[in-house]
Design a protein around this motif. Structure first.
Motif, PDB file in Angstrom:
ATOM      1  N   SER A 174     -11.662  -6.807   1.785  1.00 24.83           N
ATOM      2  CA  SER A 174     -12.619  -6.241   2.744  1.00 24.83           C
ATOM      3  C   SER A 174     -13.163  -4.889   2.315  1.00 24.83           C
ATOM      4  N   GLY A 175     -12.414  -4.174   1.438  1.00 21.56           N
ATOM      5  CA  GLY A 175     -12.819  -2.820   1.063  1.00 21.56           C
ATOM      6  C   GLY A 175     -12.547  -1.807   2.146  1.00 21.56           C
ATOM      7  N   ARG A 176     -11.646  -2.138   3.093  1.00 20.16           N
ATOM      8  CA  ARG A 176     -11.322  -1.238   4.203  1.00 20.16           C
ATOM      9  C   ARG A 176      -9.825  -1.020   4.275  1.00 20.16           C
ATOM     10  N   ALA A 177      -9.423   0.204   4.569  1.00 10.59           N
ATOM     11  CA  ALA A 177      -8.007   0.509   4.753  1.00 10.59           C
ATOM     12  C   ALA A 177      -7.542  -0.042   6.091  1.00 10.59           C
ATOM     13  N   ARG A 178      -6.257  -0.425   6.153  1.00 17.16           N
ATOM     14  CA  ARG A 178      -5.756  -1.004   7.400  1.00 17.16           C
ATOM     15  C   ARG A 178      -5.849  -0.029   8.560  1.00 17.16           C
ATOM     16  N   GLU A 179      -5.695   1.275   8.269  1.00 21.70           N
ATOM     17  CA  GLU A 179      -5.799   2.270   9.350  1.00 21.70           C
ATOM     18  C   GLU A 179      -7.184   2.252   9.991  1.00 21.70           C
TER      19      GLU A 179
END
Length: 533
Positions: A209-214
Motif C-alpha cells: 500500500s505504501g502506507r505505514a500501519r500507524e
C-alpha cells in the motif's frame, strides 16, 4: 498446538481491569488462531531435535497424511534424500543464531519459498524453528517477476499484555508463537471490524500500500481504495456481515504515489456467541503483475485475431472478385454490343434481344455465385439450446472482467424480475454481449476517460421476447453515427475493421431478434431475443 483448543485460565481475581485485560487477550488470540488455521501457506513447527510439534491444515493437505502420522517425525522421515541434512543444518543455524533464514527449496515435486524463524517462548528462549513454506511453482511458470512478498509482522506488545504477563504467561506465549508465523507468512493480512475500520495491517500490507500501519489503523478501509472502488468493496463487506461469504474477492489499492496494485483476497469472519459477524479477516496476494501479463496476452491474441480477420476478408474479397469477374465481363461485352447495334442505322431486333437475354443470364449467374458463397460461409451453425439469459450475461461479464478492471470500468447487471428461457446458440449470444461490452470499454478509453461504468439491463420485451440493454457512461453517439454503426467495414476505432457490430447484428437476426443503437449522451445499444417455444 494446531487444532487443539487451549484451556482458558480461571478469571483473574485482581479486579475488573485484570479481567478486561484477559478478555482482550483471549479475543486477540482467537483472531491469531483463526489466521494460523486458515492461512493458505504451509506452516510447521519443529523442536530442537528436528521433530514436528505442530502443522497447519494446508501443510497436512500437501503432505497427504493425517496429523497423527506427521507429528513427532523429522525431515529424514518426511523428506529423505539429499535435502534432509541441508534442512537439519539450516534449522540448527536458525536456532543457534536466533535469526530468520529465507531459502528456496524443491520438495514433494514443487518449488517452495521457505522461511525459517526461531520459535521463542515468553522468556525469549529458543524452543525450536517455525517453518513457513509457500508454493511458488505456478507463479514461476507464469512469470519470474511474480514473487511472493515476504512479510514481517512486528507488533509491539500492548501495555495491557505487560500488566497481565505473569498471570497469563501461557496466553502470551501462544500469541508470540502465532505472531512469529504471521511475521514470515508471504501474504497480506488485514483485519476489519464490522463497520470497516482497520484493526490489523501487517508488514506486507505496508509494503504493497505504501502506507505505514500507524497511518491506517482505526481508519476505514476506503482510505486504501481509488475513487471508483468503494461501492464494490462495500457490497463484499455487507455480504460478509449478512453471513454470505464470498471466499474470493479482488479490489485495487491506490498508493500515495498514484500507482495501483490489484489484490486477490481470501476472506472469513469471526462471530460472537450469538453468531453475529464481528471481525472480517482477509488474507491477500498482490496479483498486479499476473493480471497485467494476462491483459497483455489477450491484447496480443486480439491483434492476431484481427490480422486473421483482415486476411479472411481479403480472401473472401478475392473469392467474390473471382466468382463475379467472368459474369460482369460478359455483361459488359453484351451491353457494348447492344449499344453498338442501337447506334447503327438499322439494327436486328433478334440480335438485340439475344444480347439482352445473355446479359440476364450472366446477371443470374453472378447472383447464383453470391448465394452459393453465402451458403458456404454460413454452413456449420451450432445447435440451439434452452438457456437463462442471466447466465449468459454473467458469463460475458466474467469474460470482460479483467479488462474492465484494468480500465477502471465497473460492470453491473440489472434485472428486476426472473426471465423466461431463450433458445439460442449460447456461445454466439455470449460473443455478441462481450463485443458490446468491449466496444463500450474502448469508447470510454478513446474518449480519455480514466474510469467509467457499464450497466447491462435484462428485461421482458413485450410478451414474446426479452431485451438486453448495454449503456455506458462514455461520450455516446449522434443519430447519424447510430445508423452507420452496423454498416460492414465502417469503424470509428483507430485499429478496427468495422465488422464486429455487423456480425453481431447478423447473429441476433439469425436468432429471430434485432440489434439497434440509441443516439445520445452515453452509448446505449439494445438487442432482443425471442422466448423459447
Amino acid at each position: 498446538m494446531g487444532d487443539k483448543k487451549t484451556k482458558r485460565p480461571a478469571r483473574s481475581r485482581s479486579g475488573p481491569a485484570g479481567e478486561r485485560a484477559e478478555d482482550a487477550l483471549h479475543r486477540s488470540n482467537a483472531v491469531l488462531r483463526t489466521l494460523y488455521a486458515s492461512t493458505p501457506v504451509l506452516i510447521g513447527v519443529k523442536d530442537r531435535d528436528n521433530r514436528l510439534v505442530s502443522v497447519n491444515q494446508a501443510a497436512l493437505d500437501v503432505i497427504g497424511k493425517p496429523e497423527s502420522d506427521v507429528l513427532g517425525r523429522n525431515d529424514i522421515n518426511l523428506l529423505g534424500g539429499e535435502l534432509s541434512p541441508l534442512a537439519i543444518a539450516e534449522d540448527r543455524r536458525v536456532m543457534d543464531s536466533g535469526e530468520m533464514l529465507s531459502t528456496e527449496e524443491r520438495a514433494l515435486g514443487r518449488i517452495w519459498d521457505v522461511t525459517k524463524s526461531p520459535w521463542r517462548d515468553a522468556a525469549d528462549q529458543v524452543l525450536g524453528v517455525v517453518v513457513v513454506a509457500h508454493d511458488v511453482s505456478d507463479r514461476k511458470r507464469v512469470q519470474d517477476r511474480l514473487r511472493a512478498s515476504e512479510m514481517q509482522l512486528r507488533e509491539h506488545a500492548q501495555s495491557l499484555e505487560l500488566r497481565v504477563r505473569e498471570r497469563s504467561a501461557e496466553l502470551v506465549a501462544e500469541r508470540n508463537f502465532i505472531e512469529t508465523i504471521l511475521d514470515t507468512a508471504p501474504a497480506l493480512v488485514m483485519v476489519l471490524d464490522r463497520d470497516g475500520h482497520i484493526l490489523r495491517f501487517n508488514k506486507a500490507c505496508e509494503e504493497v500500500s505504501g502506507r505505514a500501519r500507524e497511518e491506517v489503523l482505526g481508519r476505514r478501509f476506503e482510505l486504501l481504495l481509488p475513487a471508483n472502488e468503494p461501492d464494490g468493496a462495500h457490497e463484499a463487506i455487507e455480504a460478509l456481515r449478512a453471513g454470505r461469504l464470498p471466499d474470493r474477492f479482488e479490489n485495487t489499492w491506490l498508493r500515495p504515489d498514484g500507482a495501483q496494485r490489484l489484490i486477490a483476497w481470501t476472506n472469513t469472519f469471526l462471530c460472537d456467541e450469538h453468531g453475529n459477524a464481528q471481525h472480517i479477516v482477509s488474507m491477500g496476494i498482490d496479483v498486479t503483475a499476473q493480471r497485467t501479463a494476462e491483459i497483455e496476452s489477450r491484447e496480443r491474441l486480439r491483434e492476431l485475431a484481427q490480422l486473421h480477420r483482415l486476411h479472411a476478408v481479403g480472401e473472401i474479397a478475392a473469392l467474390i472478385a473471382h466468382q463475379l469477374n467472368q459474369p460482369l465481363a460478359a455483361i459488359g461485352a453484351y451491353a457494348e454490343a447492344g449499344r453498338g447495334a442501337l447506334r447503327a442505322e438499322t439494327f436486328d431486333r433478334a440480335t438485340l434481344a439475344g444480347n439482352l437475354e445473355r446479359i440476364m443470364e450472366q446477371a443470374q449467374r453472378a447472383g447464383r455465385a453470391i448465394r452459393e458463397l453465402r451458403a458456404y460461409l454460413t454452413r456449420g451453425h451450432g445447435v440451439k439450446e434452452r438457456a437463462n439469459l442471466s447466465d449468459i450475461a454473467r458469463a460475458a461479464c466474467r469474460l470482460m472482467e479483467s479488462e474492465a478492471r484494468a480500465r477502471r470500468v465497473r460492470i453491473a447487471i440489472e434485472q428486476s424480475e426472473p426471465l423466461p428461457q431463450v433458445e439460442v446458440e449460447v456461445l454466439h449470444v455470449e460473443q455478441v454481449l462481450a463485443n458490446l461490452l468491449q466496444n463500450a470499454i474502448e469508447a470510454m478509453r478513446d474518449a480519455g476517460m480514466g474510469s467509467g461504468t457499464i450497466a447491462v439491463r435484462l428485461a421482458r420485451d413485450g410478451g414474446e421476447a426479452v431485451r438486453v440493454t448495454v449503456t455506458d457512461s462514455g461520450p455516446g453517439f449522434d443519430a447519424d453515427l447510430a445508423q452507420r454503426l452496423f454498416e460492414p467495414l465502417y469503424t470509428t476505432k483507430r485499429d478496427g475493421i468495422g465488422m464486429g457490430l455487423s456480425i453481431s447484428r447478423s447473429i441476433v437476426e439469425a436468432h429471430g431478434g434485432r440489434l439497434w443503437a440509441i443516439p445520445g449522451r452515453g452509448g446505449t445499444l439494445h438487442f432482443t431475443l425471442p422466448l423459447a417455444q
